[in-house]
Design an enzyme around this catalytic site. Sequence first.
Site, PDB file in Angstrom:
ATOM      1  N   ARG A  33      53.177 -66.799  66.941  1.00  0.00           N
ATOM      2  CA  ARG A  33      52.004 -65.957  66.989  1.00  0.00           C
ATOM      3  C   ARG A  33      51.084 -66.123  68.296  1.00  0.00           C
ATOM      4  O   ARG A  33      51.049 -65.140  69.129  1.00  0.00           O
ATOM      5  CB  ARG A  33      51.362 -65.353  65.887  1.00  0.00           C
ATOM      6  CG  ARG A  33      52.224 -65.192  64.656  1.00  0.00           C
ATOM      7  CD  ARG A  33      53.020 -63.678  64.623  1.00  0.00           C
ATOM      8  NE  ARG A  33      53.244 -63.386  63.270  1.00  0.00           N
ATOM      9  CZ  ARG A  33      54.542 -63.823  62.936  1.00  0.00           C
ATOM     10  NH1 ARG A  33      55.275 -64.143  63.667  1.00  0.00           N
ATOM     11  NH2 ARG A  33      54.930 -63.578  61.583  1.00  0.00           N
ATOM     12  N   GLU A 177      57.358 -61.934  45.694  1.00  0.00           N
ATOM     13  CA  GLU A 177      57.967 -61.286  46.991  1.00  0.00           C
ATOM     14  C   GLU A 177      59.356 -61.503  47.274  1.00  0.00           C
ATOM     15  O   GLU A 177      59.811 -62.769  47.726  1.00  0.00           O
ATOM     16  CB  GLU A 177      57.210 -61.779  48.141  1.00  0.00           C
ATOM     17  CG  GLU A 177      57.594 -61.319  49.508  1.00  0.00           C
ATOM     18  CD  GLU A 177      56.781 -61.545  50.824  1.00  0.00           C
ATOM     19  OE1 GLU A 177      56.156 -62.617  50.672  1.00  0.00           O
ATOM     20  OE2 GLU A 177      57.089 -61.167  51.974  1.00  0.00           O
ATOM     21  N   LYS A 219      55.544 -57.729  45.763  1.00  0.00           N
ATOM     22  CA  LYS A 219      55.634 -57.481  47.146  1.00  0.00           C
ATOM     23  C   LYS A 219      57.139 -57.334  47.697  1.00  0.00           C
ATOM     24  O   LYS A 219      57.588 -58.324  48.080  1.00  0.00           O
ATOM     25  CB  LYS A 219      54.732 -58.828  47.860  1.00  0.00           C
ATOM     26  CG  LYS A 219      54.833 -58.670  49.348  1.00  0.00           C
ATOM     27  CD  LYS A 219      53.754 -59.881  50.189  1.00  0.00           C
ATOM     28  CE  LYS A 219      54.036 -59.527  51.360  1.00  0.00           C
ATOM     29  NZ  LYS A 219      52.781 -60.212  52.046  1.00  0.00           N
ATOM     30  N   SER A 261      55.362 -55.834  55.784  1.00  0.00           N
ATOM     31  CA  SER A 261      55.841 -54.853  56.952  1.00  0.00           C
ATOM     32  C   SER A 261      56.874 -55.577  57.597  1.00  0.00           C
ATOM     33  O   SER A 261      57.642 -54.558  58.229  1.00  0.00           O
ATOM     34  CB  SER A 261      54.591 -54.913  57.648  1.00  0.00           C
ATOM     35  OG  SER A 261      54.186 -56.038  58.431  1.00  0.00           O
ATOM     36  N   GLY A 262      57.477 -56.863  57.607  1.00  0.00           N
ATOM     37  CA  GLY A 262      58.852 -57.226  57.933  1.00  0.00           C
ATOM     38  C   GLY A 262      59.206 -56.951  59.311  1.00  0.00           C
ATOM     39  O   GLY A 262      60.380 -57.031  59.420  1.00  0.00           O
ATOM     40  N   GLY A 263      58.252 -56.603  60.090  1.00  0.00           N
ATOM     41  CA  GLY A 263      58.777 -56.367  61.624  1.00  0.00           C
ATOM     42  C   GLY A 263      58.696 -54.815  61.895  1.00  0.00           C
ATOM     43  O   GLY A 263      58.986 -54.523  63.035  1.00  0.00           O
ATOM     44  N   ARG A 292      51.986 -59.062  60.104  1.00  0.00           N
ATOM     45  CA  ARG A 292      52.069 -58.549  61.342  1.00  0.00           C
ATOM     46  C   ARG A 292      51.507 -57.090  61.716  1.00  0.00           C
ATOM     47  O   ARG A 292      50.829 -56.925  62.601  1.00  0.00           O
ATOM     48  CB  ARG A 292      53.457 -58.508  61.790  1.00  0.00           C
ATOM     49  CG  ARG A 292      53.896 -59.975  62.209  1.00  0.00           C
ATOM     50  CD  ARG A 292      55.400 -60.049  62.149  1.00  0.00           C
ATOM     51  NE  ARG A 292      56.122 -59.967  60.954  1.00  0.00           N
ATOM     52  CZ  ARG A 292      57.258 -59.988  60.646  1.00  0.00           C
ATOM     53  NH1 ARG A 292      58.130 -60.208  61.687  1.00  0.00           N
ATOM     54  NH2 ARG A 292      57.773 -60.051  59.336  1.00  0.00           N
TER      55      ARG A 292
END
Length: 336
Positions: A33, A177, A219, A261-263, A292
Amino acid sequence: MSLNTLEEIAEYIVSDGKGILAADESNPTCGKRFDSIGVESTESNRRDYREMLFRSSGMKDNIGGVILFDETIRQNAQDGTPLIELIKNQGALPGIKVDKGLAPLDSSPEETLTQGLDGLDERCKEYFTLGAKFTKWRAVIKISDDIPTDACIQANMEALARYAKIVQENNMVPMVEPEVLMDGNHSIERCYEVTSKSLNTLFKCLKDQGVNIAGTILKPNMVTSGSTAEAQASIQEVAEMTVQCLKENVPSDLPGITFLSGGQSDVNATAHLDAMNKIGGFSWKLSFSYGRALQQPSLKAWLGKEENVPQAQEALSHRALMNKLAANGAWNLDLE
Ligand code: 13P
């Protein structure tokens, strides 16, 4: 804020549309990041970045929990205040990632099994003493023509259930998750099928282990088209199929479902959550646990420079508020 039981902790985190800030990037992921904004990933830069996030005014009322990485739960702000005190001062509960990442699965090495059950009980005892109220463990399920295998789903969901049991014995709320990755050109129907099977197996395993569902947070991924699929499902299709998949597989006594959110882009992640809450008709709170999709605009505004801190904090505050509105089904694009 006196929260004594697992149920009270779980309910608090998702109360009134609040959600979770996932800030538990491992040091290598944080490095990626930071590379994108030309900042070196040193311990003090990671501290400054997270201090900036945790002092943002929009944390208050919009964020009920923050997931931390091991390094962060032990760090102090520049003025010496422990970072977890900044989180608590914002009315959010500190959480901690306790898994040890992914290793190839013996029977199918292109798939992974999440590691970290060894020594988990001892780590939980320390994290509880440090002030953690909840924990996270991420299992990863990949989609391609011949995967996921049944063995991959079974082994990962069994590990998630053993993790959840150990965490509850240590008086913290487990966040489970099971992430079905968006990577690939598969259809939304294929994502539905794999997500449904994963959730079904997960809740069977949680039951077998005697996990208290009312003191657990799920999640999950949303049900979406693969990220490189030519035909991309609409916001409304994603919302409808995700809600249907959850209704089929998730018991009604689970207090909260907080999506990764996974991208997805920041605005898409908000739009999907809002559309699901506008559909309604379910007993759990449907909210967010974004990494993200909450942090990206803030990271871009910060660029590692002290003079950019106010704009970067404003960017996080804005996304936190937008997602809280979405968790109440009260968001629209004009608010962006
Ligand atoms: P993203 O929202 O960036 O997918 O991260 C959430 C998370 O915690 C993944 O484990």
